[in-house]
Design an enzyme around this catalytic site. Structure first.
Site, mmCIF file in Angstrom:
data_model
loop_
_atom_site.group_PDB
_atom_site.id
_atom_site.type_symbol
_atom_site.label_atom_id
_atom_site.label_comp_id
_atom_site.label_asym_id
_atom_site.label_seq_id
_atom_site.Cartn_x
_atom_site.Cartn_y
_atom_site.Cartn_z
ATOM 1 N N TYR A 73 3.172 11.053 -11.777
ATOM 2 C CA TYR A 73 2.591 10.120 -10.810
ATOM 3 C C TYR A 73 2.090 8.866 -11.510
ATOM 4 O O TYR A 73 2.394 7.735 -11.102
ATOM 5 C CB TYR A 73 1.451 10.805 -10.055
ATOM 6 C CG TYR A 73 0.694 9.882 -9.124
ATOM 7 C CD1 TYR A 73 1.333 9.250 -8.056
ATOM 8 C CD2 TYR A 73 -0.673 9.641 -9.303
ATOM 9 C CE1 TYR A 73 0.643 8.409 -7.194
ATOM 10 C CE2 TYR A 73 -1.372 8.812 -8.445
ATOM 11 C CZ TYR A 73 -0.716 8.189 -7.398
ATOM 12 O OH TYR A 73 -1.399 7.362 -6.558
ATOM 13 N N HIS A 100 -46.056 13.686 34.265
ATOM 14 C CA HIS A 100 -46.046 13.564 35.715
ATOM 15 C C HIS A 100 -47.158 12.614 36.166
ATOM 16 O O HIS A 100 -48.107 12.339 35.399
ATOM 17 C CB HIS A 100 -46.225 14.945 36.357
ATOM 18 C CG HIS A 100 -45.174 15.930 35.959
ATOM 19 N ND1 HIS A 100 -43.834 15.689 36.117
ATOM 20 C CD2 HIS A 100 -45.277 17.168 35.384
ATOM 21 C CE1 HIS A 100 -43.139 16.725 35.683
ATOM 22 N NE2 HIS A 100 -43.994 17.641 35.227
ATOM 23 N N PRO A 101 -47.088 12.085 37.381
ATOM 24 C CA PRO A 101 -48.135 11.177 37.866
ATOM 25 C C PRO A 101 -49.528 11.797 37.739
ATOM 26 O O PRO A 101 -49.744 12.969 38.058
ATOM 27 C CB PRO A 101 -47.759 10.962 39.338
ATOM 28 C CG PRO A 101 -46.275 11.144 39.367
ATOM 29 C CD PRO A 101 -46.002 12.233 38.385
ATOM 30 N N LEU A 126 0.807 -1.213 0.000
ATOM 31 C CA LEU A 126 0.000 0.000 0.000
ATOM 32 C C LEU A 126 0.842 1.266 0.000
ATOM 33 O O LEU A 126 0.308 2.370 -0.168
ATOM 34 C CB LEU A 126 -0.917 0.020 1.239
ATOM 35 C CG LEU A 126 -1.672 -1.275 1.565
ATOM 36 C CD1 LEU A 126 -2.527 -1.078 2.806
ATOM 37 C CD2 LEU A 126 -2.513 -1.730 0.391
ATOM 38 N N LYS A 180 3.369 4.891 -11.053
ATOM 39 C CA LYS A 180 2.472 3.801 -10.644
ATOM 40 C C LYS A 180 2.450 2.706 -11.707
ATOM 41 O O LYS A 180 2.407 1.501 -11.390
ATOM 42 C CB LYS A 180 1.058 4.331 -10.402
ATOM 43 C CG LYS A 180 0.939 5.336 -9.264
ATOM 44 C CD LYS A 180 1.300 4.735 -7.920
ATOM 45 C CE LYS A 180 0.154 3.983 -7.290
ATOM 46 N NZ LYS A 180 0.452 3.557 -5.899
#
Length: 378
Positions: free
Chosen positions: A110, A289-290, A56, A114
């Site tokens: 490049y 809430h309750p 790589l 390669k």
């Protein structure tokens, strides 16, 4: 379990780091890493006992163009010599995977370097029967790719995640991409003996490949950023958007791992929307809430799923035409979904002694102009 030894050149690079992490998850692999800290002369010794090579390492943005030759062509030739030496002395033919580039088809420094590396590997294959897999990869994106270097995706993700500007020279410029996890999956398949999938020119391939314009990529990534304020997510469950979103999130600085959403409170409790989707509704939660009752309305088409995750709840339903009633009890002690049904008015009451917390999914995003919600006490 048979132990295999894998050599990775360029192990500290973008693809190398991802490959290392995947291989670390396996019990049958030992990894040897060749990095820029190693001398090329170390390659023959590092190849001892190696069963597979991932080459790589490479140079793509040197300060001196001569580095293209030394970092790509010359390094690959040295690796080929070392692999050939193993074949000549032991008879072992160590497979080599090489990450080349689509630039290898172009006549620039490049691409030439390669292509020279490819030629060296193919010569090794012809001379010694060593299996060689050359991948001419397009733009690879994913976590840990270096921003402001040679990946527009990495730059866009990094900058937008930090409220930095991005520059787009040509929004219509086409880009072909592969996701790093798909690249690694293909590499691991080769380790495990899969046949090489070759294109018409004989190069190894990774699928899927995605095509988009630079402008589209920027637009999607901007949408990911904006979703924290709009609460509307893009379709990030499959394909390119899944991979792009995972990539974007990987660039978030730690101080951005969490974000607040609006919370609306009244004497009954609080309500907060968590997430909206383009076409699959929205998620929210509320508390009570309750003794508090919420709801007391019906819908013509909208449907909802309720999940009580804390407390005790009583759901009541009444059919708007027949008057039929139905009642059920549920609580946070059991994972039970309660669905609201079009044409039935419904409510939910906290019948416990503590606060009730309820998660809610609606099949459509709330539209204030057409809410499809009509008050009618049960």
């Amino acid at each position: 379990m048979e132990q295999r030894k894998i050599l990775i050149t360029g192990a500290n690079g973008f693809v190398g780091q991802n490959l290392q992490l995947h291989l670390a998850e396996r019990k049958d692999v030992e990894v040897v890493c060749f990095t820029r800290d190693h001398a090329v002369a170390a390659l023959p010794a590092m190849l001892q006992g190696v069963d597979f090579v991932f080459h790589l390492a490479g140079i793509n943005r040197p300060q001196d163009p001569a580095e293209f030759v030394t970092g790509n062509a010359d390094l690959t030739r040295a690796l080929c010599d070392a692999v050939a030496g193993v074949a000549a002395t032991t008879g072992r033919k160590v497979p080599v995977v090489y990450t080349s580039s689509t630039q290898a088809a172009r006549d620039n420094p490049y691409g030439q370097s390669k292509r020279a590396a490819e030629d060296a590997l193919l010569a090794l294959q012809r001379a010694h029967g060593v299996p060689v897999h050359v991948f001419r990869l397009p733009n690879v994106f994913g976590k840990w790719c270096r921003p402001n270097y040679n990946s527009a995706v990495a730059t866009f993700c990094h900058n937008l995640a930090r409220d930095l500007p991005i520059q787009i020279n040509d929004p219509a410029a086409p880009v072909t991409l592969v996701y790093v996890d798909d690249v690694i999956d293909r590499f691991v398949q080769l380790i495990d003996g899969a046949d090489a999938a070759l294109d018409a020119e004989g190069f190894a391939t990774v699928t899927p490949q995605y095509t988009a314009t630079v402008g589209q990529l920027a637009q999607h990534i901007q949408g990911f950023k904006d979703s924290r304020s709009t609460l509307t997510t893009e379709r990030v469950g499959t394909g390119l958007l899944r991979a792009l979103y995972a990539t974007y999130v990987s660039y978030l600085p730690v101080e951005s791992f969490a974000y607040a959403v609006p919370m609306y409170g009244d004497p009954r409790g609080v309500f907060a929307e968590m997430l909206k989707t383009p076409d699959c509704g929205q998620f929210s939660y509320f508390t009570a809430h309750p003794g508090i009752t919420r709801g007391g309305h019906y819908h013509h088409s909208k449907t909802e799923k309720f999940l009580v995750i804390k407390g005790q709840a009583r759901f009541k339903f009444r059919h708007m035409q027949t008057g039929q009633v139905h009642e059920l009890l549920t609580s946070g002690d059991k994972a039970e979904i309660v669905e609201t049904v079009p044409g039935w008015t419904h409510d939910i009451t906290n019948i416990g002694q503590d606060e009730m917390v309820v998660m809610l999914w609606a099949n459509e995003v709330f539209d204030r102009q057409r809410p499809d919600t009509f008050a009618c006490p049960v």
